[in-house]
Write a protein that holds these residues in place. Structure first.
Motif, PDB file in Angstrom:
ATOM      1  N   MET A 193       0.851  -0.979  -0.256  1.00  0.00           N
ATOM      2  CA  MET A 193       0.523   0.386  -0.058  1.00  0.00           C
ATOM      3  C   MET A 193       0.957   1.471   0.432  1.00  0.00           C
ATOM      4  SD  MET A 193      -3.190  -0.885   2.800  1.00  0.00           S
ATOM      5  CE  MET A 193      -3.981   0.734   2.135  1.00  0.00           C
ATOM      6  N   CYS A 194       0.802   2.334  -0.408  1.00  0.00           N
ATOM      7  CA  CYS A 194       1.080   3.350  -0.487  1.00  0.00           C
ATOM      8  C   CYS A 194      -0.320   4.451   0.058  1.00  0.00           C
ATOM      9  CB  CYS A 194       2.021   4.092  -1.290  1.00  0.00           C
ATOM     10  SG  CYS A 194       0.829   4.361  -2.848  1.00  0.00           S
ATOM     11  N   PHE A 195       0.988   5.763   0.774  1.00  0.00           N
ATOM     12  CA  PHE A 195       0.337   6.760   0.917  1.00  0.00           C
ATOM     13  C   PHE A 195       0.652   7.826   0.386  1.00  0.00           C
ATOM     14  CE2 PHE A 195       0.372  10.742   4.116  1.00  0.00           C
ATOM     15  CZ  PHE A 195      -1.069  11.042   4.139  1.00  0.00           C
ATOM     16  N   LEU A 196      -0.686   9.058   0.193  1.00  0.00           N
ATOM     17  CA  LEU A 196       0.524   9.570  -0.652  1.00  0.00           C
ATOM     18  C   LEU A 196      -0.169  11.533  -0.687  1.00  0.00           C
ATOM     19  CD1 LEU A 196      -1.319   8.247  -4.014  1.00  0.00           C
ATOM     20  CD2 LEU A 196       1.539   8.752  -3.355  1.00  0.00           C
ATOM     21  N   ILE A 197       0.256  12.081  -0.815  1.00  0.00           N
ATOM     22  CA  ILE A 197      -0.327  13.773  -0.830  1.00  0.00           C
ATOM     23  C   ILE A 197      -0.331  14.365  -2.078  1.00  0.00           C
ATOM     24  CG2 ILE A 197      -0.376  16.091   0.930  1.00  0.00           C
ATOM     25  CD1 ILE A 197       0.360  14.462   2.948  1.00  0.00           C
ATOM     26  N   GLU A 198      -0.859  15.334  -2.590  1.00  0.00           N
ATOM     27  CA  GLU A 198      -1.166  15.661  -3.709  1.00  0.00           C
ATOM     28  C   GLU A 198      -0.771  17.735  -3.171  1.00  0.00           C
ATOM     29  OE1 GLU A 198      -3.191  16.410  -7.879  1.00  0.00           O
ATOM     30  OE2 GLU A 198      -3.896  17.343  -6.257  1.00  0.00           O
ATOM     31  N   ASP A 199      -0.582  18.123  -2.794  1.00  0.00           N
ATOM     32  CA  ASP A 199      -0.719  19.552  -2.091  1.00  0.00           C
ATOM     33  C   ASP A 199      -1.874  20.600  -3.302  1.00  0.00           C
ATOM     34  OD1 ASP A 199       0.511  21.364  -4.638  1.00  0.00           O
ATOM     35  OD2 ASP A 199       2.346  21.432  -3.309  1.00  0.00           O
ATOM     36  N   LYS A 200      -2.034  21.865  -2.480  1.00  0.00           N
ATOM     37  CA  LYS A 200      -3.166  22.665  -2.695  1.00  0.00           C
ATOM     38  C   LYS A 200      -2.828  23.215  -4.249  1.00  0.00           C
ATOM     39  CE  LYS A 200      -1.817  26.833  -0.535  1.00  0.00           C
ATOM     40  NZ  LYS A 200      -2.797  28.350   0.751  1.00  0.00           N
ATOM     41  N   SER A 201      -1.417  22.872  -4.819  1.00  0.00           N
ATOM     42  CA  SER A 201      -1.634  23.706  -6.078  1.00  0.00           C
ATOM     43  C   SER A 201      -1.838  22.395  -7.040  1.00  0.00           C
ATOM     44  CB  SER A 201      -0.352  23.965  -6.074  1.00  0.00           C
ATOM     45  OG  SER A 201      -0.167  25.232  -4.844  1.00  0.00           O
ATOM     46  N   LEU A 204       2.737  16.682  -6.680  1.00  0.00           N
ATOM     47  CA  LEU A 204       2.196  15.095  -5.610  1.00  0.00           C
ATOM     48  C   LEU A 204       3.215  15.259  -4.739  1.00  0.00           C
ATOM     49  CD1 LEU A 204       1.448  12.337  -4.996  1.00  0.00           C
ATOM     50  CD2 LEU A 204       3.197  11.783  -6.570  1.00  0.00           C
ATOM     51  N   VAL A 205       3.380  15.596  -3.140  1.00  0.00           N
ATOM     52  CA  VAL A 205       4.638  15.752  -3.085  1.00  0.00           C
ATOM     53  C   VAL A 205       5.068  14.545  -1.623  1.00  0.00           C
ATOM     54  CG1 VAL A 205       3.859  18.177  -2.456  1.00  0.00           C
ATOM     55  CG2 VAL A 205       2.690  17.296  -0.172  1.00  0.00           C
ATOM     56  N   LYS A 206       4.447  13.780  -2.150  1.00  0.00           N
ATOM     57  CA  LYS A 206       4.740  12.220  -0.900  1.00  0.00           C
ATOM     58  C   LYS A 206       3.959  11.127  -1.116  1.00  0.00           C
ATOM     59  CE  LYS A 206       4.522  12.760   3.525  1.00  0.00           C
ATOM     60  NZ  LYS A 206       4.057  12.295   5.300  1.00  0.00           N
ATOM     61  N   GLU A 207       4.699   9.679  -1.168  1.00  0.00           N
ATOM     62  CA  GLU A 207       4.267   8.844  -1.786  1.00  0.00           C
ATOM     63  C   GLU A 207       5.153   8.176  -0.770  1.00  0.00           C
ATOM     64  OE1 GLU A 207       4.985   7.763  -6.159  1.00  0.00           O
ATOM     65  OE2 GLU A 207       4.148   5.738  -5.791  1.00  0.00           O
ATOM     66  N   GLU A 208       5.100   7.683  -0.257  1.00  0.00           N
ATOM     67  CA  GLU A 208       4.987   5.995   1.347  1.00  0.00           C
ATOM     68  C   GLU A 208       4.433   5.350   1.372  1.00  0.00           C
ATOM     69  OE1 GLU A 208       6.918   9.952   4.318  1.00  0.00           O
ATOM     70  OE2 GLU A 208       5.344   8.396   4.498  1.00  0.00           O
ATOM     71  N   TRP A 209       5.010   3.670   0.659  1.00  0.00           N
ATOM     72  CA  TRP A 209       5.180   2.734   0.688  1.00  0.00           C
ATOM     73  C   TRP A 209       5.006   2.301   1.865  1.00  0.00           C
ATOM     74  CZ3 TRP A 209       5.415  -1.142  -4.567  1.00  0.00           C
ATOM     75  CH2 TRP A 209       5.254   0.435  -5.722  1.00  0.00           C
ATOM     76  N   PHE A 210       3.318   1.144   2.350  1.00  0.00           N
ATOM     77  CA  PHE A 210       3.996   0.541   3.510  1.00  0.00           C
ATOM     78  C   PHE A 210       3.508  -1.018   3.767  1.00  0.00           C
ATOM     79  CE2 PHE A 210      -0.209   0.838   4.674  1.00  0.00           C
ATOM     80  CZ  PHE A 210      -1.270   2.207   3.884  1.00  0.00           C
ATOM     81  N   ASP A 211       3.241  -2.119   3.860  1.00  0.00           N
ATOM     82  CA  ASP A 211       3.066  -3.280   3.910  1.00  0.00           C
ATOM     83  C   ASP A 211       2.118  -3.098   4.831  1.00  0.00           C
ATOM     84  OD1 ASP A 211       4.130  -4.485   2.090  1.00  0.00           O
ATOM     85  OD2 ASP A 211       5.844  -4.604   3.766  1.00  0.00           O
TER      86      ASP A 211
END
Ligand SMILES: [Fe+2]
Length: 479
Positions: A193-201, A204-211
């Motif tokens: 799985m992963c967690f993502l953040i798109e900033d208000k503009s 894509l400022v974050k993509e962190e994978w995990f199990d």
């Protein structure tokens, strides 16, 4: 000439594929559309282009169809288009279906081996000036917000590493960020799985994978001001089953559910996994935290309610166990217990699905939720993915426990609605939804004062065609 669609419940009655792309200018209106209600309502759902070559298929495997109601100075126009995915284009060129089972590439015709299987059929989202259509087993598809023309896969200019993105991202109404996650990130049959953040503009400022604890369907998640919540339920995937041509999903009632809670200020290595009773959930109502007490409000059933998701043990299911009820789960982040001090509370006595709230309250304490509900005392019509159309719109007041309801006729079911803010109050606005008129084989758009849903619609915009049940919708205010 194409073959006939099969007679199964995914293809008959109100679920009959429409395959209609159209423009209808100035819908007929009964009553008055509020002249200050301006904007666009986008809806996404499945609408198979061709009959399944395997003989039958499930509702959720249809090609993505997007529709738009354009509200302008008391007028309403309508437009509907297929999303032209790689899959849609390949099948259109071949004039027949080429793809096999839902999320099982090992069942496809050899001529589409390795080609994209995305259907873009689940949810539209508007953020940073972009209209994206989402389906959880693929990357987003960008769509022109005016013409509904398909613009193509959206991967943040190739920056996205995951091959999938959820259909249920959350927009933080204060920071303007779009928070997202993915599961089966390396494609069907994978586990990360992963967690993502798109900033208000729109970056894509974050993509962190995990199990995750196990590979299960993770259809939705929640955010609060301080936490991100990943609920994992035992609708499970087995890669060996896929390779043998089996179903992507099987319900495994021997497994617990898990809830992963991550501080927004931290990273996915900070996720704490809490073990909770075996249960099933698809859609989040909202999440919020009071200090270190974290609340997850979600539609929860005892087991998976989709009639075509089989039990891994082969046991017969009680249909009542598959009905989701609005439920509050609470956790104490200071607890060292394996369940995080878990507690569960019912939020309303009616089952249903497709919950929504005022978008200004996402992640914050809130008072009202709107749910397409099923009143078991009234006629239940066959429509949509579970074949059980909602026969009641419910507005829950979480402060008083009161449920305000609106019933249609005995020949009406409802889809997913939307709340449209008008004034500063949490329910100061309009509520809109689609009424499926089963006796007339067509649909109506209903517009309510959100404070007085039980009084019936302020206006009804009549469609001369049937709108097959969509999954999800988004409102984009006019300027
Ligand atoms: Fe959904």
């Amino acid at each position: 000439m194409t073959k006939l669609f099969p007679d199964g419940l995914s293809f008959s009655g109100y679920n009959t594929p429409s395959r209609i792309e159209c423009d209808i200018y100035d819908l007929e209106v009964e009553g008055d559309v509020p002249p200050d209600l301006n904007g666009r309502w986008y809806r996404s759902g499945p609408d198979p282009q061709y009959p399944p070559y395997l003989g039958d298929d499930i509702y959720v495997n249809g090609d993505g169809m997007i529709s738009m109601f354009n509200f302008e100075n008391g007028h309403v126009d309508f437009k509907m288009r297929y999303i032209q995915t790689e899959r849609w284009k390949a099948e259109r060129a071949a004039r027949r279906s080429l793809y096999g089972k839902y999320r099982n590439p090992w069942t496809d015709k050899p001529e589409v081996a390795g080609k994209s299987r995305g259907t873009a059929n689940t949810a539209p989202i508007w953020h940073a000036g972009r209209l994206l259509v989402l389906k959880e087993d693929h990357v987003p598809m960008a769509v022109d917000p005016d013409t509904l023309a398909t613009l193509g896969d959206f991967t943040w200019n190739g920056q996205l590493k995951s091959k999938t993105v959820t259909a249920h991202p959350k927009i933080d109404p204060v920071t303007g960020e779009l928070l997202l996650f993915s599961y089966e990130c390396e494609g069907d049959g994978s586990s990360p799985m992963c967690f993502l953040i798109e900033d208000k503009s729109g970056n894509l400022v974050k993509e962190e994978w995990f199990d995750p604890p196990y590979v299960g369907m993770v259809h939705d998640f929640a955010i609060t001001t301080d936490y991100v919540i990943f609920p994992i339920f035992p609708t499970t995937m087995d890669p060996e089953r896929l390779k043998a041509g089996g179903d992507h999903w099987k319900w495994d009632g021997s497994l617990p559910s898990w809830v992963g809670i991550m501080p927004r200020a931290g990273s996915t290595t900070d996720i704490r996994w809490f073990k909770v009773p075996t249960s099933c959930g698809f859609h989040v109502i909202n999440g919020f935290n009071e200090g270190t007490i974290v609340h997850l409000d979600m539609m929860i059933s005892k087991r998976n309610g989709f009639p075509y998701i089989g039990d891994i043990a082969g046991s017969a299911a009680d249909p009542q166990d598959g009905v989701p009820y609005p439920t509050r789960w609470s956790f104490d982040m200071t607890s060292n217990a394996v369940d995080g001090g878990f507690s569960s509370k019912s939020l309303a006595p009616y089952g249903g699905e497709l919950p929504l709230i005022d978008p200004r309250c996402v992640g914050r304490d809130y008072r009202y939720a709107y749910i397409s509900m099923v009143d078991p005392e009234r006629r239940i019509l066959m429509a949509g993915p579970t074949y059980m159309g909602a026969n009641m719109i419910g507005k829950i007041d979480l402060t008083t426990g009161e449920v305000q309801t609106y019933h249609g006729t005995d020949e009406t079911s409802f889809q997913e609605g939307a709340f449209i803010p008008r004034g500063p109050g949490e329910d100061e606005g309009w509520y809109i939804n689609i009424a499926d008129r089963h006796d007339q084989n067509r649909s109506d758009l209903l517009i309510f004062d959100a404070r007085a849903i039980s009084e019936g619609p302020l206006a009804t915009a009549r469609l001369p065609i049937r709108l097959r049940s969509a999954f999800h919708t988004t409102w984009v205010p006019g300027v």
